[in-house]
Design a protein around this motif. Sequence first.
Motif, PDB file in Angstrom:
ATOM      1  N   ARG A 173       8.467   9.115  -6.173  1.00  0.00           N
ATOM      2  CA  ARG A 173       7.819   8.238  -5.198  1.00  0.00           C
ATOM      3  C   ARG A 173       7.048   7.180  -5.974  1.00  0.00           C
ATOM      4  O   ARG A 173       6.369   7.482  -6.959  1.00  0.00           O
ATOM      5  CB  ARG A 173       6.852   9.017  -4.304  1.00  0.00           C
ATOM      6  CG  ARG A 173       6.239   8.180  -3.189  1.00  0.00           C
ATOM      7  CD  ARG A 173       5.378   9.033  -2.278  1.00  0.00           C
ATOM      8  NE  ARG A 173       4.101   9.369  -2.896  1.00  0.00           N
ATOM      9  CZ  ARG A 173       2.978   8.661  -2.726  1.00  0.00           C
ATOM     10  NH1 ARG A 173       2.986   7.580  -1.988  1.00  0.00           N
ATOM     11  NH2 ARG A 173       1.865   9.047  -3.305  1.00  0.00           N
ATOM     12  N   ILE A 174       7.172   5.942  -5.557  1.00  0.00           N
ATOM     13  CA  ILE A 174       6.408   4.867  -6.177  1.00  0.00           C
ATOM     14  C   ILE A 174       5.192   4.595  -5.303  1.00  0.00           C
ATOM     15  O   ILE A 174       5.304   4.347  -4.110  1.00  0.00           O
ATOM     16  CB  ILE A 174       7.246   3.581  -6.319  1.00  0.00           C
ATOM     17  CG1 ILE A 174       8.528   3.856  -7.106  1.00  0.00           C
ATOM     18  CG2 ILE A 174       6.414   2.496  -7.001  1.00  0.00           C
ATOM     19  CD1 ILE A 174       8.306   4.361  -8.515  1.00  0.00           C
ATOM     20  N   VAL A 175       4.022   4.683  -5.900  1.00  0.00           N
ATOM     21  CA  VAL A 175       2.777   4.432  -5.189  1.00  0.00           C
ATOM     22  C   VAL A 175       2.473   2.941  -5.276  1.00  0.00           C
ATOM     23  O   VAL A 175       2.335   2.392  -6.373  1.00  0.00           O
ATOM     24  CB  VAL A 175       1.618   5.248  -5.802  1.00  0.00           C
ATOM     25  CG1 VAL A 175       0.324   5.007  -5.027  1.00  0.00           C
ATOM     26  CG2 VAL A 175       1.959   6.730  -5.816  1.00  0.00           C
TER      27      VAL A 175
ATOM     28  N   SER B  70       0.674  -1.248   0.000  1.00  0.00           N
ATOM     29  CA  SER B  70       0.000   0.000   0.000  1.00  0.00           C
ATOM     30  C   SER B  70       0.711   1.315   0.000  1.00  0.00           C
ATOM     31  O   SER B  70       1.242   1.662   0.957  1.00  0.00           O
ATOM     32  CB  SER B  70      -0.865   0.046   1.203  1.00  0.00           C
ATOM     33  OG  SER B  70      -1.180   1.307   1.582  1.00  0.00           O
ATOM     34  N   HIS B  71       0.836   2.150  -0.541  1.00  0.00           N
ATOM     35  CA  HIS B  71       0.919   3.615  -0.619  1.00  0.00           C
ATOM     36  C   HIS B  71      -0.018   3.881  -1.657  1.00  0.00           C
ATOM     37  O   HIS B  71      -0.154   3.169  -2.474  1.00  0.00           O
ATOM     38  CB  HIS B  71       2.175   4.036  -1.126  1.00  0.00           C
ATOM     39  CG  HIS B  71       3.122   4.566  -0.197  1.00  0.00           C
ATOM     40  ND1 HIS B  71       4.349   4.888  -0.579  1.00  0.00           N
ATOM     41  CD2 HIS B  71       3.060   4.840   1.078  1.00  0.00           C
ATOM     42  CE1 HIS B  71       4.980   5.337   0.382  1.00  0.00           C
ATOM     43  NE2 HIS B  71       4.237   5.312   1.385  1.00  0.00           N
ATOM     44  N   ALA B  72      -0.041   3.933  -2.857  1.00  0.00           N
ATOM     45  CA  ALA B  72      -1.169   3.714  -3.704  1.00  0.00           C
ATOM     46  C   ALA B  72      -0.947   3.004  -4.978  1.00  0.00           C
ATOM     47  O   ALA B  72      -1.008   3.173  -5.894  1.00  0.00           O
ATOM     48  CB  ALA B  72      -1.821   4.997  -4.075  1.00  0.00           C
TER      49      ALA B  72
ATOM     50  N   MET C  64       5.634  -8.137   7.867  1.00  0.00           N
ATOM     51  CA  MET C  64       5.176  -6.750   7.857  1.00  0.00           C
ATOM     52  C   MET C  64       5.520  -6.149   6.494  1.00  0.00           C
ATOM     53  O   MET C  64       6.128  -6.821   5.652  1.00  0.00           O
ATOM     54  CB  MET C  64       5.834  -5.950   8.989  1.00  0.00           C
ATOM     55  CG  MET C  64       5.531  -6.493  10.375  1.00  0.00           C
ATOM     56  SD  MET C  64       6.368  -5.570  11.702  1.00  0.00           S
ATOM     57  CE  MET C  64       5.407  -4.060  11.687  1.00  0.00           C
ATOM     58  N   HIS C  65       5.161  -4.896   6.300  1.00  0.00           N
ATOM     59  CA  HIS C  65       5.399  -4.232   5.015  1.00  0.00           C
ATOM     60  C   HIS C  65       5.886  -2.812   5.247  1.00  0.00           C
ATOM     61  O   HIS C  65       5.182  -2.021   5.902  1.00  0.00           O
ATOM     62  CB  HIS C  65       4.129  -4.216   4.164  1.00  0.00           C
ATOM     63  CG  HIS C  65       3.587  -5.578   3.872  1.00  0.00           C
ATOM     64  ND1 HIS C  65       2.729  -6.229   4.729  1.00  0.00           N
ATOM     65  CD2 HIS C  65       3.827  -6.426   2.839  1.00  0.00           C
ATOM     66  CE1 HIS C  65       2.445  -7.418   4.232  1.00  0.00           C
ATOM     67  NE2 HIS C  65       3.097  -7.568   3.095  1.00  0.00           N
ATOM     68  N   ASP C  66       7.056  -2.487   4.715  1.00  0.00           N
ATOM     69  CA  ASP C  66       7.593  -1.141   4.947  1.00  0.00           C
ATOM     70  C   ASP C  66       7.090  -0.114   3.951  1.00  0.00           C
ATOM     71  O   ASP C  66       7.588   1.010   3.927  1.00  0.00           O
ATOM     72  CB  ASP C  66       9.128  -1.142   4.998  1.00  0.00           C
ATOM     73  CG  ASP C  66       9.786  -1.731   3.763  1.00  0.00           C
ATOM     74  OD1 ASP C  66       9.218  -2.673   3.183  1.00  0.00           O
ATOM     75  OD2 ASP C  66      10.881  -1.271   3.401  1.00  0.00           O
ATOM     76  N   ILE C  67       6.081  -0.455   3.155  1.00  0.00           N
ATOM     77  CA  ILE C  67       5.459   0.545   2.282  1.00  0.00           C
ATOM     78  C   ILE C  67       4.300   1.253   2.989  1.00  0.00           C
ATOM     79  O   ILE C  67       3.758   2.221   2.467  1.00  0.00           O
ATOM     80  CB  ILE C  67       4.963  -0.078   0.964  1.00  0.00           C
ATOM     81  CG1 ILE C  67       3.917  -1.148   1.232  1.00  0.00           C
ATOM     82  CG2 ILE C  67       6.127  -0.619   0.157  1.00  0.00           C
ATOM     83  CD1 ILE C  67       3.218  -1.651  -0.017  1.00  0.00           C
ATOM     84  N   HIS C  68       3.908   0.741   4.176  1.00  0.00           N
ATOM     85  CA  HIS C  68       2.797   1.340   4.914  1.00  0.00           C
ATOM     86  C   HIS C  68       3.334   2.232   6.038  1.00  0.00           C
ATOM     87  O   HIS C  68       4.013   1.728   6.941  1.00  0.00           O
ATOM     88  CB  HIS C  68       1.906   0.266   5.525  1.00  0.00           C
ATOM     89  CG  HIS C  68       1.315  -0.680   4.540  1.00  0.00           C
ATOM     90  ND1 HIS C  68       0.625  -0.272   3.438  1.00  0.00           N
ATOM     91  CD2 HIS C  68       1.319  -2.046   4.493  1.00  0.00           C
ATOM     92  CE1 HIS C  68       0.210  -1.325   2.756  1.00  0.00           C
ATOM     93  NE2 HIS C  68       0.642  -2.411   3.366  1.00  0.00           N
TER      94      HIS C  68
ATOM     95  N   THR D 286      10.436  -9.268   9.376  1.00  0.00           N
ATOM     96  CA  THR D 286      10.663  -9.169   7.934  1.00  0.00           C
ATOM     97  C   THR D 286       9.715  -8.127   7.357  1.00  0.00           C
ATOM     98  O   THR D 286       8.571  -8.003   7.802  1.00  0.00           O
ATOM     99  CB  THR D 286      10.445 -10.519   7.233  1.00  0.00           C
ATOM    100  OG1 THR D 286       9.071 -10.933   7.345  1.00  0.00           O
ATOM    101  CG2 THR D 286      11.348 -11.598   7.831  1.00  0.00           C
ATOM    102  N   PHE D 287      10.220  -7.396   6.359  1.00  0.00           N
ATOM    103  CA  PHE D 287       9.457  -6.307   5.758  1.00  0.00           C
ATOM    104  C   PHE D 287       9.424  -6.493   4.244  1.00  0.00           C
ATOM    105  O   PHE D 287      10.469  -6.512   3.590  1.00  0.00           O
ATOM    106  CB  PHE D 287      10.080  -4.956   6.123  1.00  0.00           C
ATOM    107  CG  PHE D 287      10.016  -4.660   7.592  1.00  0.00           C
ATOM    108  CD1 PHE D 287       8.935  -3.976   8.121  1.00  0.00           C
ATOM    109  CD2 PHE D 287      11.026  -5.079   8.449  1.00  0.00           C
ATOM    110  CE1 PHE D 287       8.861  -3.708   9.487  1.00  0.00           C
ATOM    111  CE2 PHE D 287      10.973  -4.814   9.808  1.00  0.00           C
ATOM    112  CZ  PHE D 287       9.872  -4.130  10.329  1.00  0.00           C
ATOM    113  N   ASP D 288       8.225  -6.615   3.699  1.00  0.00           N
ATOM    114  CA  ASP D 288       8.033  -6.875   2.277  1.00  0.00           C
ATOM    115  C   ASP D 288       7.688  -5.611   1.498  1.00  0.00           C
ATOM    116  O   ASP D 288       7.193  -4.625   2.057  1.00  0.00           O
ATOM    117  CB  ASP D 288       6.889  -7.870   2.069  1.00  0.00           C
ATOM    118  CG  ASP D 288       7.237  -9.280   2.486  1.00  0.00           C
ATOM    119  OD1 ASP D 288       8.299  -9.472   3.113  1.00  0.00           O
ATOM    120  OD2 ASP D 288       6.435 -10.197   2.224  1.00  0.00           O
ATOM    121  N   ASP D 289       7.930  -5.693   0.195  1.00  0.00           N
ATOM    122  CA  ASP D 289       7.416  -4.767  -0.829  1.00  0.00           C
ATOM    123  C   ASP D 289       8.174  -3.468  -1.016  1.00  0.00           C
ATOM    124  O   ASP D 289       7.874  -2.725  -1.933  1.00  0.00           O
ATOM    125  CB  ASP D 289       5.941  -4.406  -0.582  1.00  0.00           C
ATOM    126  CG  ASP D 289       5.026  -5.594  -0.710  1.00  0.00           C
ATOM    127  OD1 ASP D 289       5.501  -6.657  -1.124  1.00  0.00           O
ATOM    128  OD2 ASP D 289       3.837  -5.466  -0.381  1.00  0.00           O
ATOM    129  N   GLY D 290       9.120  -3.161  -0.156  1.00  0.00           N
ATOM    130  CA  GLY D 290       9.887  -1.931  -0.318  1.00  0.00           C
ATOM    131  C   GLY D 290      10.993  -2.104  -1.326  1.00  0.00           C
ATOM    132  O   GLY D 290      11.005  -3.068  -2.093  1.00  0.00           O
TER     133      GLY D 290
END
Length: 477
Positions: free
Chosen positions: A58-60, A3-5, A442-446, A299-303
């Motif tokens: 910025r990547i949404v 998520s960010h967008a 977890m996800h570091d994009i949020h 662990t942090f996904d998607d960044g």
Amino acid sequence: MRSHALLPSALLLLGSLTLTAACANGSGTPDPSPESMQAGPSSSASRTVDPSRIKGLRIVNDGSEQSSCPFAISYPDVPGAEEMTSAMRKDVDQRLAAFRSSRCDNGSPSAGELNVSHRFLVASGDVLGVRLTTLDGSGVGNGQSTSTYWYDGENGAYRQALDLISDGSRDAFTAALKKQLRGREGVDPSYLDDAFADTTHLADLLDDLSFTADGNLRAELDRGTVGADAAGSHVVSLDKATITPWLSPFGLRAQQQTEHPGNDLDLGAPSTPSAAVPTHSASADDDTDCKKVKCIALTFDDGPAAPETATLLNHLDRYEARVTFFTVGQNVAAHPELVRAEVKAGHEVGNHSWNHPDLTKLTPEQIAYQLGRTSGAIKAATGKAPTLFRPPYGAVNAKVKAATTLSPVLWDVDTEDWKYRDGAKVARTVIAKARRNSVVLMHDIHPTSVAAVPEILRTLTAEGFRFVTVSHLRATL
């Protein structure tokens, strides 16, 4: 991703290659790499754009891990091109709403995955071009559709793809496209005539136009527009000598900047300072003995994501915590400086595919491409290739394992932070479920997930936990 967008399914970032009288791809699956979409010796590729050179980029990102509604979307937000970003956001939001309405609300676990990926076509001078590729795995064929978005910095205006062609030349342009398409396998004459007859929808039909490195124009028509869905999309290329007289003033600049790109993009936006990148330094060596102390692997996904990942690195440094980042290749390419900062601070970087498709739905070649391209981006950024990968959605089978030498990593604590954008709730979930040797997702994009980290570190440290990387946890058990 989460998520960010934006939009449909097992998506590969398909590059933009020209196919002179190009073939339709009706194989039912997207090609594994840009280089595989070839139509013969006259085809030519578009130039590669380095997104890390775009100041303030910025990547949404957004996504869902819900089994009945899995999606992953990604598109760029470039300073100065806000009108273009708004157009992408509007299109993506509409597709996502339709996906949720038609496939998610019924709660069916067989609902197809939605995936939207982006690629920069040109980012030079006063011209910005982006292609969004959408795949819907529940659709007919490969479910692929593409659109290009353009920004004209000289005039401060968003441009649709058809704006590359001057108004007075559109009849000649469409006639040339129809001539190349007519008689091609998979093209239905009645579809073709009907599609081009309604000039009020021409911009929708021709919404993917771009230039190749040698100035040719490439047009891609989505599946179902000039033939049956099962026939796939159709790509046509018009050579530079033919297309140049038909271009609008903006089209001419877009062609020139694609052929001969400069080093900088200037869309007339106020100067955007680069986000601060943490400079924490720590050895990757860790003498924590997880047989003797309570270890846990966050662990942090998607960044990486800007500025969220930088903020997270600052939180981790204060507690000397080591974690594992499972990065998405598109985001690594946009923010290699953040991946370098992760490694410099003693953290581990793993592979999370190029653009977050369900790998089990892909061919072995596509799986290898997704993971190989991402490993290459990580190595280019850090000097070291990853050894671990996390399959998007946790979807892994024998086919996926056989397609890579990377070791898969799943988890036993799911924060569901993609669903609950509430930092306090995320922190409570981790603290309540934490067990010795747990692997936490977890996800570091949020921003909300990053905001949860200080409380997690503070509380679990007080309970005697040590924060280690996945590889360290495995090695010391």
